[in-house]
Design an enzyme around this catalytic site. Structure first.
Site: not given
Length: 208
Positions: A56, A78-80
Site C-alpha cells: 500500500k 497500515a493493514d490489519t
C-alpha cells in the site's frame, strides 16, 4: 538538509484518520491505495499484514511520483489482519461473512496483527508489526444476529469493530487496543518520530 514534514496517509479508513488525529497528527493528504488483499498460499497472518502494508505504501508513493508538483514527504500505510490460529478471517462484506466470523470468534481467543509501513522523504522503508490477543465471550445466536443487523461490521477485518457495539464482546485484551481499532498509535508515533517527523508540532496549540 531539512526533512519535509508533509505526511500522506495511504488509507481511506476513517478509523485510522481519527486515530492519527487523536495523536495530534493531521495527514496532509489521504491517498487510499487499493491492492489485492488475497493471502498467498500458506501465508501466515503476520506476514500478510506486513506485506500488504508495504504494498500500500509503495503504491501510494508510485501514484504521487507521477504528479508534476510532487515533492518527497512521508508516506504511511497500515493493514490489519484478524486470525484464529493461522486461519485468516476476511474483511466482512456480506451478512454471511459477518455471521460466520462472529460464530468462529465466539468464546475463543484470536489475534489481531497490524503491519505499519513508513516510507521516508529519502526513500527509506521502515516497518513494524504489532500483535494483540483478544478473547470474546460466548455469543448466543440471537446476539450474533442482532450485531449483524446493526451493519457495524461492514468492511471490518474479522467482522467486528471493537470501538463500537462489539466492545461488549471482549472478555480480555492483551496488547494494544488501538491496534484492534486499526492503527497501533504507540508504534506509529514512535516510527514517525524516529524518522524525524515532528509528531508533537500541534500539541502546543491543542485545546482541551
Amino acid at each position: 538538509m531539512s526533512i519535509l514534514q508533509k505526511l500522506v496517509l495511504a488509507s481511506g479508513s476513517p478509523r485510522r484518520i481519527e486515530l492519527l488525529q487523536q495523536a495530534g497528527i493531521e495527514p496532509d493528504r489521504v491517498l487510499p491505495a487499493d491492492v489485492d488483499e488475497t493471502p498467498l498460499r500458506a501465508e501466515h497472518p503476520r506476514s500478510l499484514a506486513k506485506r500488504l502494508s508495504k504494498e500500500k505504501a509503495e503504491k501510494a508513493l508510485a501514484s504521487l511520483s507521477t504528479e508534476a508538483d510532487y515533492a518527497p514527504g512521508f508516506v504511511l500505510a497500515a493493514d490489519t489482519v484478524v486470525a484464529v490460529g493461522r486461519r485468516i478471517l476476511p474483511k466482512a462484506e456480506t451478512l454471511d461473512d459477518a455471521s460466520n466470523c462472529l460464530g468462529l470468534l465466539s468464546g475463543r481467543s484470536h489475534r489481531v496483527y497490524s503491519g505499519i509501513c513508513l516510507i521516508t522523504p529519502t526513500g527509506k522503508v521502515r516497518q513494524r508489526l504489532v500483535e494483540t490477543r483478544v478473547r470474546f465471550k460466548r455469543l448466543p445466536r440471537d446476539e450474533i444476529n442482532a450485531y449483524v443487523a446493526s451493519g457495524e461490521w461492514r468492511g471490518k477485518a474479522g467482522g467486528y469493530a471493537v470501538q463500537g457495539l462489539a466492545g461488549s464482546f471482549v472478555v480480555k485484551l492483551v496488547g494494544s487496543y488501538t491496534n484492534v481499532v486499526g492503527l497501533p498509535l504507540y508504534e506509529t508515533v514512535a516510527l514517525l518520530s524516529g524518522e524525524g517527523f515532528k509528531v508533537h508540532a500541534n500539541w502546543m496549540s491543542a485545546r482541551p
